[in-house]
Design an enzyme around this catalytic site. Structure first.
Site, PDB file in Angstrom:
ATOM      1  N   ASP A  30      -6.077  23.810 -25.913  1.00  0.00           N
ATOM      2  CA  ASP A  30      -5.572  22.773 -26.818  1.00  0.00           C
ATOM      3  C   ASP A  30      -4.074  23.003 -27.081  1.00  0.00           C
ATOM      4  OD1 ASP A  30      -7.260  20.892 -29.158  1.00  0.00           O
ATOM      5  OD2 ASP A  30      -5.116  21.218 -29.375  1.00  0.00           O
ATOM      6  N   ILE A  31      -3.301  21.917 -27.091  1.00  0.00           N
ATOM      7  CA  ILE A  31      -1.855  22.092 -27.339  1.00  0.00           C
ATOM      8  C   ILE A  31      -1.533  22.352 -28.817  1.00  0.00           C
ATOM      9  CG2 ILE A  31      -0.585  20.990 -25.434  1.00  0.00           C
ATOM     10  CD1 ILE A  31      -0.649  18.402 -27.129  1.00  0.00           C
ATOM     11  N   GLN A  93     -12.083  12.042 -35.185  1.00  0.00           N
ATOM     12  CA  GLN A  93     -11.911  12.107 -33.722  1.00  0.00           C
ATOM     13  C   GLN A  93     -10.619  11.362 -33.411  1.00  0.00           C
ATOM     14  OE1 GLN A  93     -14.990  10.356 -31.227  1.00  0.00           O
ATOM     15  NE2 GLN A  93     -13.976  11.011 -29.343  1.00  0.00           N
ATOM     16  N   HIS A  99     -15.029  15.438 -26.074  1.00  0.00           N
ATOM     17  CA  HIS A  99     -14.552  16.804 -25.848  1.00  0.00           C
ATOM     18  C   HIS A  99     -15.228  17.767 -26.803  1.00  0.00           C
ATOM     19  CE1 HIS A  99     -11.796  14.717 -28.611  1.00  0.00           C
ATOM     20  NE2 HIS A  99     -11.644  15.872 -29.226  1.00  0.00           N
ATOM     21  N   HIS A 101     -14.772  21.295 -28.594  1.00  0.00           N
ATOM     22  CA  HIS A 101     -13.798  22.333 -28.950  1.00  0.00           C
ATOM     23  C   HIS A 101     -14.508  23.694 -28.918  1.00  0.00           C
ATOM     24  CE1 HIS A 101     -10.714  19.669 -31.007  1.00  0.00           C
ATOM     25  NE2 HIS A 101     -11.766  18.879 -31.126  1.00  0.00           N
TER      26      HIS A 101
HETATM   27  P1  5GP Z   1     -10.172  15.530 -31.963  1.00  0.00           P
HETATM   28  O1  5GP Z   1     -10.158  14.203 -31.239  1.00  0.00           O
HETATM   29  O2  5GP Z   1     -11.496  16.251 -31.819  1.00  0.00           O
HETATM   30  O3  5GP Z   1      -9.768  15.399 -33.399  1.00  0.00           O
HETATM   31  O4  5GP Z   1      -9.102  16.478 -31.319  1.00  0.00           O
HETATM   32  C1  5GP Z   1      -8.311  16.160 -30.229  1.00  0.00           C
HETATM   33  C2  5GP Z   1      -7.665  17.434 -29.778  1.00  0.00           C
HETATM   34  O5  5GP Z   1      -6.949  17.178 -28.588  1.00  0.00           O
HETATM   35  C3  5GP Z   1      -6.657  18.005 -30.783  1.00  0.00           C
HETATM   36  O6  5GP Z   1      -7.031  19.341 -31.116  1.00  0.00           O
HETATM   37  C4  5GP Z   1      -5.335  17.942 -30.046  1.00  0.00           C
HETATM   38  O7  5GP Z   1      -4.498  19.039 -30.321  1.00  0.00           O
HETATM   39  C5  5GP Z   1      -5.759  17.910 -28.592  1.00  0.00           C
HETATM   40  N1  5GP Z   1      -4.841  17.224 -27.724  1.00  0.00           N
HETATM   41  C6  5GP Z   1      -4.326  15.974 -27.907  1.00  0.00           C
HETATM   42  N2  5GP Z   1      -3.516  15.643 -26.887  1.00  0.00           N
HETATM   43  C7  5GP Z   1      -3.510  16.700 -26.031  1.00  0.00           C
HETATM   44  C8  5GP Z   1      -2.838  16.967 -24.785  1.00  0.00           C
HETATM   45  O8  5GP Z   1      -2.088  16.152 -24.250  1.00  0.00           O
HETATM   46  N3  5GP Z   1      -3.076  18.178 -24.221  1.00  0.00           N
HETATM   47  C9  5GP Z   1      -3.914  19.109 -24.774  1.00  0.00           C
HETATM   48  N4  5GP Z   1      -4.050  20.265 -24.117  1.00  0.00           N
HETATM   49  N5  5GP Z   1      -4.550  18.896 -25.943  1.00  0.00           N
HETATM   50  C10 5GP Z   1      -4.354  17.709 -26.563  1.00  0.00           C
END
Ligand code: 5GP
Ligand code: ZN
Length: 139
Positions: A30-31, A93, A99, A101
């Protein structure tokens, strides 16, 4: 899928720090890591959430997660690993491509926000009634 950031990562249009790949699955760091080693495991076939994902892809994601946390144990020796998966804007989300985690917590680091909620007993009758209702609606 057009305009999906994770589909672009799968297509190689956006770079990622890849940790695992097979026919159905990609996993990368994750970035914005909650902790060191925070990893995302995604199906290559676009599906928004747990309602939509095909069973084979869901299985593949979770089988991959088992391999990845085995490797994480070698590298980070975590105290534990939280697995978190969000479905829908109402639970924050942000990226609408399924995805999982994988969030390791190493010794001596801060407690993870995802695993440190306060336990408050619920209404046991309401819990029992709701369980019956959900169970009655399984397909
Ligand atoms: P959620 O949708 O479960 O809230 O989290 C999305 C996750 O994707 C976040 O933790 C965010 O940091 C990660 N994320 C969003 N864009 C990118 C990207 O371009 N590259 C990576 N490696 N992670 C990403
Ligand atoms: Zn996608």
């Amino acid at each position: 899928m057009e305009d999906c950031i994770f589909c672009k990562i799968i297509a190689g249009q956006i770079p990622c720090s890849r940790v695992y790949e097979d026919e159905k699955v990609l996993a990368f760091l994750d970035i914005n890591p909650i902790s060191e080693g925070h990893t995302l495991v995604i199906p290559k076939a676009h599906a928004e959430n747990l309602w939509e994902i095909h069973e084979e892809d869901l299985t593949a994601v979770h089988m991959a997660s088992k391999k990845i946390i085995r490797a994480m144990k070698q590298v980070l020796n975590p105290e534990g690993v939280a697995c978190l998966q969000l479905n829908g804007r109402g639970v924050n989300q942000v990226v609408m491509h399924y995805h999982l985690h994988l969030i390791p917590r190493t010794k001596g680091s801060e407690p993870l926000p995802v695993s440190s909620w306060e336990l408050k007993p619920g209404n046991q009758e309401a819990i029992a009634r709701l369980a019956e209702k959900i169970a009655a609606n399984l397909g």
